[in-house]
Design a protein around this motif. Sequence first.
Motif, PDB file in Angstrom:
ATOM      1  N   CYS A 104     -55.349  -0.911  10.261  1.00  0.00           N
ATOM      2  CA  CYS A 104     -54.204  -1.835  10.268  1.00  0.00           C
ATOM      3  C   CYS A 104     -53.978  -2.264   8.827  1.00  0.00           C
ATOM      4  N   ASN A 138     -56.200  -9.887  13.438  1.00  0.00           N
ATOM      5  CA  ASN A 138     -55.943  -8.692  12.612  1.00  0.00           C
ATOM      6  C   ASN A 138     -56.667  -8.816  11.271  1.00  0.00           C
ATOM      7  N   CYS A 232     -47.416  -7.760   7.889  1.00  0.00           N
ATOM      8  CA  CYS A 232     -47.382  -6.495   8.644  1.00  0.00           C
ATOM      9  C   CYS A 232     -46.190  -5.682   8.162  1.00  0.00           C
ATOM     10  N   CYS A 322     -45.791   1.656  14.719  1.00  0.00           N
ATOM     11  CA  CYS A 322     -46.994   1.366  13.935  1.00  0.00           C
ATOM     12  C   CYS A 322     -47.732   2.709  13.846  1.00  0.00           C
TER      13      CYS A 322
HETATM   14 FE1  SF4 Z   1     -51.373  -3.929  11.985  1.00  0.00          FE
HETATM   15 FE2  SF4 Z   1     -48.727  -4.302  11.947  1.00  0.00          FE
HETATM   16 FE3  SF4 Z   1     -49.769  -2.180  13.208  1.00  0.00          FE
HETATM   17 FE4  SF4 Z   1     -50.057  -4.643  14.207  1.00  0.00          FE
HETATM   18  S1  SF4 Z   1     -48.143  -3.501  13.988  1.00  0.00           S
HETATM   19  S2  SF4 Z   1     -51.655  -3.065  14.052  1.00  0.00           S
HETATM   20  S3  SF4 Z   1     -50.285  -5.842  12.309  1.00  0.00           S
HETATM   21  S4  SF4 Z   1     -49.859  -2.614  10.992  1.00  0.00           S
END
Ligand code: SF4
Length: 370
Positions: A104, A138, A232, A322
């Motif tokens: 992440c 996170n 994010c 994502c």
């Molecule tokens: Fe990380 Fe953003 Fe993916 Fe959530 S959406 S896992 S905060 S990168």
Amino acid sequence: MLKIAASMPSEYRDASAQELASRIAAAKADLGDRLLILGHHYQMDEVMAFADARGDSFGLSRIAADQHDAELVVFCGVHFMAESADILTGPDQQVILPDLSAGCSMADMADIDQVEHAWAQLAEVVDIDQVVPITYMNSTAAIKAFVGRHGGAVCTSSNARAVLAWALGDDAMPARGKQVFFLPDQHLGRNTALAMGYPSDGLVLWDPALPLGGQHGAALEQASVLLWKGHCSVHGRFTLDQIERFRSEHPDGKVIVHPECTQDVVDASDAWGSTDFLIRWVEAAPPGTTVTIGTEVHLVYRLANEFPDLTITCLDDEVCPCATMARIDAPHLAWVLEEAVAGRVRNQITVDGETSRWALVALERMLEIT
Ligand code: SF4
Ligand code: 13P
């Protein structure tokens, strides 16, 4: 079971979707009650179809903490979630992340050395005993352990408000400190604190790349919430322009967004909240509602399929998956399950004892608060 690090053989990549689905189903049946597959709401349908339980990061952490039977927990989500599951499950349970590269980018924005350094700098200008560190789920296990050691707690997007109230006090609760050091998502911290009534001039950004976070001592002393400069990259794609365009095309349409979006986007929305909140909003919407959602696109697509009597779109029409969540796919799921059937545990996530001990303190505080 043997634990062997290996990469996925190409036969899984080459297999058809149908073949993978039947191999996953067969391996799952073979493992029976020994196996629990957890799926985060952002996972692709090809994976979610096999999840025993679905949830947001809070819901899945609760399931991990409450269930003690399955010896193998296959976590379909990202690395920090699987780490948390390892911390919350028992010593006889093994947590598997089907692809170890499912990280992440937000969690990577707070490195433990940077956080220790920031804390030491802060201690020179504020009363550090009055600072309560709070970390968003996170974040790495090392950050959670830091927070646990320093009297703080973990939060998720579904309970950030309750955890901030626990730290800073409210009508029902005494304060644990005078300031919060909020890691690593500035937007969740800012949006939540503003909604609770904290004035914006008391929300101070800490940039780990700059000495003293890029702030002056006086600003730090007066802050109620110090916000780590993380974000994010997926939710950061949603903009006010997109909302304005949607509203001009759909005057009766609604806009709902996740709190990882920037403050201007959250302020311009009709409703905002955690992944779970967004799902519940859609479930409660009257037939015929047109709604655009500012969150990860696999969830938006799933909701659009599940609620054909609503018109559901993603706020970013360029589409915003994502990329790391999407690394957990049917080939990787089939591979780790078939390996488990053969007695080999692939891609196990293990957090070392000392880190786990303190991270558990921070996670359990969150579970007690909410
Ligand atoms: Fe990380 Fe953003 Fe993916 Fe959530 S959406 S896992 S905060 S990168
Ligand atoms: P939730 O806390 O809503 O599950 O969100 C996790 C996440 O990674 C959002 O980007």
